[in-house]
Motif scaffolding. Sequence first.
Motif, PDB file in Angstrom:
ATOM      1  N   SER A 113      -4.596  -8.321 -37.996  1.00 44.27           N
ATOM      2  CA  SER A 113      -5.402  -8.759 -39.135  1.00 44.27           C
ATOM      3  C   SER A 113      -5.407 -10.280 -39.286  1.00 44.27           C
ATOM      4  O   SER A 113      -4.360 -10.923 -39.269  1.00 44.27           O
ATOM      5  CB  SER A 113      -4.855  -8.114 -40.411  1.00 44.27           C
ATOM      6  OG  SER A 113      -5.649  -8.441 -41.493  1.00 44.27           O
ATOM      7  N   MET A 114      -6.581 -10.830 -39.387  1.00 41.99           N
ATOM      8  CA  MET A 114      -6.732 -12.291 -39.550  1.00 41.99           C
ATOM      9  C   MET A 114      -7.588 -12.563 -40.775  1.00 41.99           C
ATOM     10  O   MET A 114      -8.639 -11.946 -40.955  1.00 41.99           O
ATOM     11  CB  MET A 114      -7.415 -12.894 -38.316  1.00 41.99           C
ATOM     12  CG  MET A 114      -6.571 -12.876 -37.069  1.00 41.99           C
ATOM     13  SD  MET A 114      -7.499 -13.424 -35.613  1.00 41.99           S
ATOM     14  CE  MET A 114      -8.176 -11.864 -35.054  1.00 41.99           C
ATOM     15  N   ASN A 115      -7.134 -13.495 -41.595  1.00 39.26           N
ATOM     16  CA  ASN A 115      -7.919 -13.866 -42.764  1.00 39.26           C
ATOM     17  C   ASN A 115      -9.205 -14.564 -42.331  1.00 39.26           C
ATOM     18  O   ASN A 115      -9.238 -15.314 -41.365  1.00 39.26           O
ATOM     19  CB  ASN A 115      -7.121 -14.808 -43.672  1.00 39.26           C
ATOM     20  CG  ASN A 115      -5.964 -14.099 -44.336  1.00 39.26           C
ATOM     21  OD1 ASN A 115      -6.064 -12.923 -44.687  1.00 39.26           O
ATOM     22  ND2 ASN A 115      -4.851 -14.807 -44.496  1.00 39.26           N
ATOM     23  N   THR A 116     -10.223 -14.314 -43.087  1.00 40.47           N
ATOM     24  CA  THR A 116     -11.493 -14.963 -42.778  1.00 40.47           C
ATOM     25  C   THR A 116     -12.250 -15.185 -44.077  1.00 40.47           C
ATOM     26  O   THR A 116     -11.685 -15.097 -45.168  1.00 40.47           O
ATOM     27  CB  THR A 116     -12.305 -14.097 -41.792  1.00 40.47           C
ATOM     28  OG1 THR A 116     -13.519 -14.773 -41.482  1.00 40.47           O
ATOM     29  CG2 THR A 116     -12.649 -12.742 -42.386  1.00 40.47           C
ATOM     30  N   VAL A 117     -13.487 -15.488 -43.950  1.00 34.04           N
ATOM     31  CA  VAL A 117     -14.357 -15.617 -45.120  1.00 34.04           C
ATOM     32  C   VAL A 117     -15.261 -14.392 -45.153  1.00 34.04           C
ATOM     33  O   VAL A 117     -15.250 -13.573 -44.241  1.00 34.04           O
ATOM     34  CB  VAL A 117     -15.210 -16.904 -45.040  1.00 34.04           C
ATOM     35  CG1 VAL A 117     -14.327 -18.138 -45.130  1.00 34.04           C
ATOM     36  CG2 VAL A 117     -16.028 -16.910 -43.755  1.00 34.04           C
ATOM     37  N   GLN A 118     -16.044 -14.243 -46.198  1.00 32.61           N
ATOM     38  CA  GLN A 118     -16.996 -13.132 -46.234  1.00 32.61           C
ATOM     39  C   GLN A 118     -18.038 -13.360 -45.144  1.00 32.61           C
ATOM     40  O   GLN A 118     -18.791 -14.336 -45.194  1.00 32.61           O
ATOM     41  CB  GLN A 118     -17.679 -13.081 -47.599  1.00 32.61           C
ATOM     42  CG  GLN A 118     -18.631 -11.923 -47.773  1.00 32.61           C
ATOM     43  CD  GLN A 118     -17.911 -10.595 -48.019  1.00 32.61           C
ATOM     44  OE1 GLN A 118     -16.946 -10.534 -48.757  1.00 32.61           O
ATOM     45  NE2 GLN A 118     -18.401  -9.546 -47.394  1.00 32.61           N
ATOM     46  N   THR A 119     -18.050 -12.488 -44.155  1.00 35.43           N
ATOM     47  CA  THR A 119     -18.996 -12.669 -43.057  1.00 35.43           C
ATOM     48  C   THR A 119     -19.561 -11.329 -42.591  1.00 35.43           C
ATOM     49  O   THR A 119     -18.872 -10.304 -42.627  1.00 35.43           O
ATOM     50  CB  THR A 119     -18.344 -13.379 -41.851  1.00 35.43           C
ATOM     51  OG1 THR A 119     -19.336 -13.578 -40.831  1.00 35.43           O
ATOM     52  CG2 THR A 119     -17.193 -12.567 -41.276  1.00 35.43           C
ATOM     53  N   ALA A 120     -20.783 -11.352 -42.197  1.00 33.46           N
ATOM     54  CA  ALA A 120     -21.430 -10.168 -41.620  1.00 33.46           C
ATOM     55  C   ALA A 120     -21.947 -10.481 -40.235  1.00 33.46           C
ATOM     56  O   ALA A 120     -22.706  -9.706 -39.651  1.00 33.46           O
ATOM     57  CB  ALA A 120     -22.578  -9.705 -42.515  1.00 33.46           C
ATOM     58  N   ALA A 121     -21.546 -11.624 -39.704  1.00 33.37           N
ATOM     59  CA  ALA A 121     -22.020 -12.040 -38.379  1.00 33.37           C
ATOM     60  C   ALA A 121     -20.839 -12.602 -37.610  1.00 33.37           C
ATOM     61  O   ALA A 121     -20.363 -13.705 -37.880  1.00 33.37           O
ATOM     62  CB  ALA A 121     -23.133 -13.077 -38.505  1.00 33.37           C
ATOM     63  N   LEU A 122     -20.375 -11.814 -36.632  1.00 27.23           N
ATOM     64  CA  LEU A 122     -19.172 -12.158 -35.872  1.00 27.23           C
ATOM     65  C   LEU A 122     -19.473 -12.143 -34.389  1.00 27.23           C
ATOM     66  O   LEU A 122     -20.140 -11.228 -33.894  1.00 27.23           O
ATOM     67  CB  LEU A 122     -18.068 -11.135 -36.192  1.00 27.23           C
ATOM     68  CG  LEU A 122     -16.767 -11.206 -35.397  1.00 27.23           C
ATOM     69  CD1 LEU A 122     -16.000 -12.477 -35.742  1.00 27.23           C
ATOM     70  CD2 LEU A 122     -15.904  -9.968 -35.703  1.00 27.23           C
ATOM     71  N   GLY A 123     -18.979 -13.157 -33.689  1.00 24.49           N
ATOM     72  CA  GLY A 123     -19.130 -13.197 -32.243  1.00 24.49           C
ATOM     73  C   GLY A 123     -17.828 -13.635 -31.604  1.00 24.49           C
ATOM     74  O   GLY A 123     -16.922 -14.132 -32.290  1.00 24.49           O
TER      75      GLY A 123
END
Lengths: 117, 310
Positions: free
Chosen positions: B55-65
Amino acid sequence: MKQLLIILLGVFMLASCTKNHDDLAKKQDLKSFLNYEFVVGEQVNVNKYEIEVSTDGITFQTVAYVLAFDNVTTYKAKVEITDHFKNSDRVYSRIKSVDNDGKILYSTVSMVRDDTK
Amino acid sequence: MTRKVLFLLSLALMGMVCAINAQDKIYGAFFDAEKIRSINANPTTGAVSGEWGGSMNTVQTAALGVGTWNNTKYLVYLEYESNSHVDIWARRADGTGGAVKIKQNADFANGDNDLDYVRLGFDSNNVGWVVCKQSSGSNIYIGNFTWNGSMASPSVQVSKKGRLNTSDISNSTFKNGDLAVSGNTLFILANNGAGTTKIYNVPISAFASVTGSSVTTINYRWTLKNSDGSDFSGSVNGFAFASGGSAYLSTSNGLYFIDQTTTNFSGSGTVKATLMKNTSDLGDLATEYIPAFTTLPVKFVSVKVTLTHE
């Protein structure tokens, strides 16, 4: 008696040679064909199906193709065998589908043996 | 002779599934806690092993590459900004180090202020492709970017590639979705949030000389369905290729697999996906795999050859 047997054997060999010669001439007159019937479960975006043949099962060459149609799932083709394929006692074959984007998919390889050779 | 035939059959199969891994690693963006997690899967069967981890913290995203720069694998993702621009973030895929905003206020759509950014994928040249659609309108935009791979001194070049139209006149389907690359072709997932789920594709070469004002038509390819032939419920958010040419699909309910060799078809252009793991709040998917080609969707049922002399 011995002379009679030799004469009969000579006649038989002469007849046999004549028959082989006739068969050979007849066989040379015949044309050889590979008859294909292949079924696809589904096809989307397929442009054509290429028929590839080989004498060693390793190096294939395209000898014919059939165009793909959306509503057709069973394809038939008849291809005359020519050149060096005609002298081989077996021919390997596969179908290569080519889609509109250039992507390809091969069928498994089939081998047919020519029992007349 | 038998060995020779088996060898030939093996060759044929190798042609179908190039560079297939023992296990694939799939990255997923989760809506619930703004996390990116990963899971391993069998690229041939789609079977997943273990639970979502790393698990890695991120921001609210719906587009990951995901891609590799300077021998380091990075996750790259888009964060929506209120002005319909996006910020581009990157972090190491192994979870070490923190996230860095490598580009602020990237604009892929000529200043349009009514956009949803949900589609990102990288090609074999590490070019990131972004497709976004107006929230209330029908315009779909495409653009790309390159990154120098530096976290300390990031440099990102954005290029607008104009608008997209769909060959089946179905721009409205582009609510949820994703983008993945096979060979030199972009595969674009579109889902309307109400069951309709489609895949479109377009060769990358189509954008070689287009400008921000160009309009390119993308080609409808497949409609995606659940394994029982029904539409997916919820949103369909992610599409990523497996290492051998099959594909993974994510919905808000779980992770699915599309098997390129045994795909169950029902009706022209319909591809069924099999649920491999129930997972709630699963958003976008990403893998690092760019198969040379995918054999979807054609299947040889039988091939008969006979020899005749006439």
